[in-house]
Design a protein around this motif. Structure first.
Motif, PDB file in Angstrom:
ATOM      1  N   PHE A 253       0.863  -1.185   0.000  1.00 31.86           N
ATOM      2  CA  PHE A 253       0.000   0.000   0.000  1.00 31.86           C
ATOM      3  C   PHE A 253       0.897   1.232   0.000  1.00 31.86           C
ATOM      4  O   PHE A 253       1.692   1.431   0.917  1.00 31.86           O
ATOM      5  N   ALA A 254       0.769   2.042  -1.046  1.00 39.10           N
ATOM      6  CA  ALA A 254       1.605   3.238  -1.168  1.00 39.10           C
ATOM      7  C   ALA A 254       1.241   4.278  -0.119  1.00 39.10           C
ATOM      8  O   ALA A 254       2.077   5.069   0.313  1.00 39.10           O
ATOM      9  N   LYS A 255      -0.042   4.271   0.272  1.00 39.08           N
ATOM     10  CA  LYS A 255      -0.529   5.215   1.277  1.00 39.08           C
ATOM     11  C   LYS A 255      -1.746   4.598   1.949  1.00 39.08           C
ATOM     12  O   LYS A 255      -2.193   3.506   1.564  1.00 39.08           O
ATOM     13  N   ALA A 256      -2.286   5.277   2.926  1.00 40.53           N
ATOM     14  CA  ALA A 256      -3.504   4.778   3.577  1.00 40.53           C
ATOM     15  C   ALA A 256      -4.620   4.666   2.544  1.00 40.53           C
ATOM     16  O   ALA A 256      -4.904   5.639   1.846  1.00 40.53           O
ATOM     17  N   PRO A 257      -5.245   3.491   2.388  1.00 39.68           N
ATOM     18  CA  PRO A 257      -6.298   3.326   1.384  1.00 39.68           C
ATOM     19  C   PRO A 257      -7.424   4.345   1.557  1.00 39.68           C
ATOM     20  O   PRO A 257      -7.883   4.588   2.672  1.00 39.68           O
ATOM     21  N   GLU A 258      -7.831   4.926   0.447  1.00 38.12           N
ATOM     22  CA  GLU A 258      -8.899   5.920   0.468  1.00 38.12           C
ATOM     23  C   GLU A 258     -10.166   5.443  -0.232  1.00 38.12           C
ATOM     24  O   GLU A 258     -11.243   6.004  -0.039  1.00 38.12           O
ATOM     25  N   ARG A 259     -10.032   4.404  -1.073  1.00 35.91           N
ATOM     26  CA  ARG A 259     -11.177   3.831  -1.778  1.00 35.91           C
ATOM     27  C   ARG A 259     -11.136   2.312  -1.577  1.00 35.91           C
ATOM     28  O   ARG A 259     -10.376   1.609  -2.241  1.00 35.91           O
ATOM     29  N   ILE A 260     -11.950   1.848  -0.625  1.00 38.60           N
ATOM     30  CA  ILE A 260     -11.908   0.443  -0.213  1.00 38.60           C
ATOM     31  C   ILE A 260     -13.151  -0.287  -0.700  1.00 38.60           C
ATOM     32  O   ILE A 260     -14.276   0.181  -0.500  1.00 38.60           O
ATOM     33  N   VAL A 261     -12.931  -1.423  -1.346  1.00 39.45           N
ATOM     34  CA  VAL A 261     -14.025  -2.317  -1.722  1.00 39.45           C
ATOM     35  C   VAL A 261     -13.927  -3.565  -0.844  1.00 39.45           C
ATOM     36  O   VAL A 261     -12.869  -4.188  -0.762  1.00 39.45           O
TER      37      VAL A 261
ATOM     38  N   ASP B   6     -16.554   6.434   5.331  1.00 40.84           N
ATOM     39  CA  ASP B   6     -16.380   7.346   4.196  1.00 40.84           C
ATOM     40  C   ASP B   6     -15.407   6.808   3.149  1.00 40.84           C
ATOM     41  O   ASP B   6     -15.405   7.258   2.005  1.00 40.84           O
ATOM     42  N   ARG B   7     -14.575   5.847   3.533  1.00 39.13           N
ATOM     43  CA  ARG B   7     -13.597   5.294   2.590  1.00 39.13           C
ATOM     44  C   ARG B   7     -14.108   4.020   1.906  1.00 39.13           C
ATOM     45  O   ARG B   7     -13.496   3.554   0.945  1.00 39.13           O
ATOM     46  N   ILE B   8     -15.194   3.458   2.395  1.00 41.88           N
ATOM     47  CA  ILE B   8     -15.756   2.242   1.802  1.00 41.88           C
ATOM     48  C   ILE B   8     -16.615   2.650   0.611  1.00 41.88           C
ATOM     49  O   ILE B   8     -17.633   3.316   0.765  1.00 41.88           O
ATOM     50  N   VAL B   9     -16.195   2.246  -0.589  1.00 45.23           N
ATOM     51  CA  VAL B   9     -16.900   2.691  -1.798  1.00 45.23           C
ATOM     52  C   VAL B   9     -17.835   1.638  -2.359  1.00 45.23           C
ATOM     53  O   VAL B   9     -18.705   1.954  -3.186  1.00 45.23           O
TER      54      VAL B   9
ATOM     55  N   LYS C 131     -23.135  -2.100  -4.701  1.00 39.41           N
ATOM     56  CA  LYS C 131     -22.901  -3.536  -4.563  1.00 39.41           C
ATOM     57  C   LYS C 131     -22.029  -4.060  -5.705  1.00 39.41           C
ATOM     58  O   LYS C 131     -22.138  -3.609  -6.848  1.00 39.41           O
ATOM     59  N   ILE C 132     -21.201  -5.062  -5.359  1.00 37.59           N
ATOM     60  CA  ILE C 132     -20.293  -5.609  -6.373  1.00 37.59           C
ATOM     61  C   ILE C 132     -20.476  -7.124  -6.533  1.00 37.59           C
ATOM     62  O   ILE C 132     -19.571  -7.814  -7.003  1.00 37.59           O
ATOM     63  N   GLY C 133     -21.651  -7.651  -6.157  1.00 33.22           N
ATOM     64  CA  GLY C 133     -21.924  -9.064  -6.382  1.00 33.22           C
ATOM     65  C   GLY C 133     -21.732  -9.920  -5.147  1.00 33.22           C
ATOM     66  O   GLY C 133     -21.697  -9.431  -4.019  1.00 33.22           O
ATOM     67  N   GLY C 134     -21.601 -11.232  -5.369  1.00 28.11           N
ATOM     68  CA  GLY C 134     -21.537 -12.193  -4.286  1.00 28.11           C
ATOM     69  C   GLY C 134     -20.191 -12.263  -3.610  1.00 28.11           C
ATOM     70  O   GLY C 134     -19.211 -11.620  -4.031  1.00 28.11           O
ATOM     71  N   VAL C 135     -20.123 -13.098  -2.566  1.00 26.07           N
ATOM     72  CA  VAL C 135     -18.888 -13.223  -1.795  1.00 26.07           C
ATOM     73  C   VAL C 135     -17.958 -14.274  -2.374  1.00 26.07           C
ATOM     74  O   VAL C 135     -16.747 -14.231  -2.145  1.00 26.07           O
ATOM     75  N   VAL C 136     -18.510 -15.246  -3.084  1.00 30.91           N
ATOM     76  CA  VAL C 136     -17.689 -16.298  -3.671  1.00 30.91           C
ATOM     77  C   VAL C 136     -17.019 -15.812  -4.950  1.00 30.91           C
ATOM     78  O   VAL C 136     -15.821 -15.976  -5.150  1.00 30.91           O
TER      79      VAL C 136
ATOM     80  N   GLU D 218     -15.807  -6.474 -12.946  1.00 31.58           N
ATOM     81  CA  GLU D 218     -15.996  -5.174 -13.599  1.00 31.58           C
ATOM     82  C   GLU D 218     -16.529  -4.133 -12.618  1.00 31.58           C
ATOM     83  O   GLU D 218     -16.105  -2.965 -12.634  1.00 31.58           O
ATOM     84  N   ALA D 219     -17.460  -4.572 -11.756  1.00 34.54           N
ATOM     85  CA  ALA D 219     -18.025  -3.649 -10.768  1.00 34.54           C
ATOM     86  C   ALA D 219     -16.964  -3.185  -9.780  1.00 34.54           C
ATOM     87  O   ALA D 219     -16.960  -2.023  -9.347  1.00 34.54           O
ATOM     88  N   ILE D 220     -16.053  -4.081  -9.426  1.00 35.98           N
ATOM     89  CA  ILE D 220     -14.966  -3.709  -8.516  1.00 35.98           C
ATOM     90  C   ILE D 220     -14.029  -2.717  -9.197  1.00 35.98           C
ATOM     91  O   ILE D 220     -13.693  -1.667  -8.636  1.00 35.98           O
ATOM     92  N   LEU D 221     -13.625  -3.025 -10.417  1.00 37.28           N
ATOM     93  CA  LEU D 221     -12.699  -2.148 -11.148  1.00 37.28           C
ATOM     94  C   LEU D 221     -13.298  -0.766 -11.380  1.00 37.28           C
ATOM     95  O   LEU D 221     -12.584   0.234 -11.371  1.00 37.28           O
ATOM     96  N   ALA D 222     -14.621  -0.726 -11.570  1.00 34.08           N
ATOM     97  CA  ALA D 222     -15.288   0.556 -11.816  1.00 34.08           C
ATOM     98  C   ALA D 222     -15.159   1.499 -10.630  1.00 34.08           C
ATOM     99  O   ALA D 222     -15.283   2.718 -10.787  1.00 34.08           O
ATOM    100  N   GLN D 223     -14.917   0.949  -9.448  1.00 38.37           N
ATOM    101  CA  GLN D 223     -14.784   1.785  -8.259  1.00 38.37           C
ATOM    102  C   GLN D 223     -13.356   2.322  -8.082  1.00 38.37           C
ATOM    103  O   GLN D 223     -13.103   3.072  -7.148  1.00 38.37           O
ATOM    104  N   THR D 224     -12.437   1.941  -8.968  1.00 39.84           N
ATOM    105  CA  THR D 224     -11.021   2.335  -8.881  1.00 39.84           C
ATOM    106  C   THR D 224     -10.490   2.259  -7.447  1.00 39.84           C
ATOM    107  O   THR D 224      -9.992   3.254  -6.909  1.00 39.84           O
ATOM    108  N   PRO D 225     -10.597   1.085  -6.828  1.00 35.51           N
ATOM    109  CA  PRO D 225     -10.183   0.969  -5.428  1.00 35.51           C
ATOM    110  C   PRO D 225      -8.670   0.948  -5.264  1.00 35.51           C
ATOM    111  O   PRO D 225      -7.935   0.534  -6.175  1.00 35.51           O
ATOM    112  N   ASP D 226      -8.195   1.406  -4.121  1.00 39.93           N
ATOM    113  CA  ASP D 226      -6.791   1.227  -3.780  1.00 39.93           C
ATOM    114  C   ASP D 226      -6.639   0.176  -2.676  1.00 39.93           C
ATOM    115  O   ASP D 226      -5.553  -0.028  -2.148  1.00 39.93           O
TER     116      ASP D 226
END
Length: 327
Positions: free
Chosen positions: A65-73, A90-93, A110-115, A120-128
């Protein structure tokens, strides 16, 4: 929320396969924390994380992690609960389709199931930071990692693992002091139960049967078994390892003093509630637990999610088993 058998079985299979991997699942809090200036003074505390930070997750893979995560999925309800407990709302996207606690989790995308969450939904959130639980399929995690996503996988099988997961995420997100407060309360809950049942003699320990999904119980090596042990009782399935399909005859022979089940679960095919399935099984009406009405429904989420509320689950389990000792 009702959980169908169809939903539960993939989770159980994923957990069983992960449990056979032979990895060291204990997760000590990552190192690298020293004092460092922060832009947001509200985030300042006596303990600060130094970045870049490299840690190992439960798969043994390094995550930087380059820095404290700001966009968490988060793709797992338990991990989502940890993140909220650390004050990271506020950081959970985005979260999984099954995330329903705390209430604010229901409002997150929402980004789908747990399994197998939707990549694509995860990538769309540009998470770090992407947090995955024990049920995320390895190919999914590998695919996300190959796309440059910092994916952190957890696989808690013991209470200590759960506590260490909280501390680890506190370090990763620079929320160390809050994580320590959460863990301190969890340890207080554990100590309360252990103190309450400490005088139960070995020969007086109650025999407990736990069914958390229709036809499934749990043996050694999983935190649900540890809940029963910490509560001063004996799990009648403790001669098995991990998640197991039940043997109705064996359970009848063991004649448990107490039966615990996950409430709110209905068999998708028959529409029958889990508690009714248990009560109507052939010969089970002869069991001591059913004869004496010692059968108790436990909140399925508190019982099965390895997050901050697991020690509340411990207290509820202990109350059901020893109501005279645990108030």
């Amino acid at each position: 929320m009702k959980r169908s058998l169809r939903f539960m079985i993939p989770l159980l299979v994923a957990a069983s396969l992960a449990g056979c991997a032979g990895n060291d699942n204990s997760q000590p809090a990552p190192g690298g924390q020293t004092s460092a200036p922060q832009e947001n003074t509200a985030e300042q505390s006596a303990k600060q994380t130094t970045y870049p930070l490299t840690v190992k997750d439960a798969t043994g893979k390094e995550v930087t992690f380059a820095k404290a995560p700001e966009r968490i999925v988060s793709t797992s309800p338990a991990e989502t609960e940890i993140l909220f407990a650390l004050g990271l709302e506020d950081r959970i996207v985005a979260v999984s389709d099954y995330d329903d606690y705390p209430e604010a989790a229901k409002t997150k995308p929402k980004i789908g199931g747990v399994v197998k969450p939707n990549e694509e939904a995860i990538l769309a959130q540009t998470p770090d930071m992407v947090v995955g639980g024990i049920s995320m399929e390895k190919p999914v995690a590998d695919k996300l990692k190959s796309l440059g996503m910092p994916v952190y996988i957890t696989h808690p099988t013991k209470m200590d693992d759960i506590l260490n997961n909280v501390l680890a995420m506190g370090v990763i997100t620079n929320k160390q002091e809050q994580a320590e407060k959460v863990v301190a309360q969890m340890k207080k809950d554990i100590a309360y139960v252990q103190e309450a049942v400490k005088n139960v003699k070995p020969e007086e320990k109650k025999k407990v049967y736990l069914e958390f999904s229709p036809g499934w119980t749990v043996g050694k090596g999983e935190f649900m078994d540890e809940l029963i042990t910490l509560a001063g009782a004996t799990n009648i399935a403790s001669d098995t390892q991990g998640w197991n399909p039940i043997s109705e005859e064996k359970i009848l022979q063991n004649d448990p003093d107490v039966i615990l089940y996950a409430s709110g679960i209905t068999d998708e095919k028959t529409g029958v509630k889990l508690e009714d399935m248990i009560a109507k099984r052939n010969g089970w009406d002869k069991m001591k637990a059913i004869r004496e009405k010692q059968i108790f429904g436990m909140d399925q989420n508190i019982l099965s999610r390895p997050g901050p509320r697991i020690t509340q689950g411990l207290i509820e389990v202990a109350k059901a088993i020893y109501p005279d000792l645990v108030k």
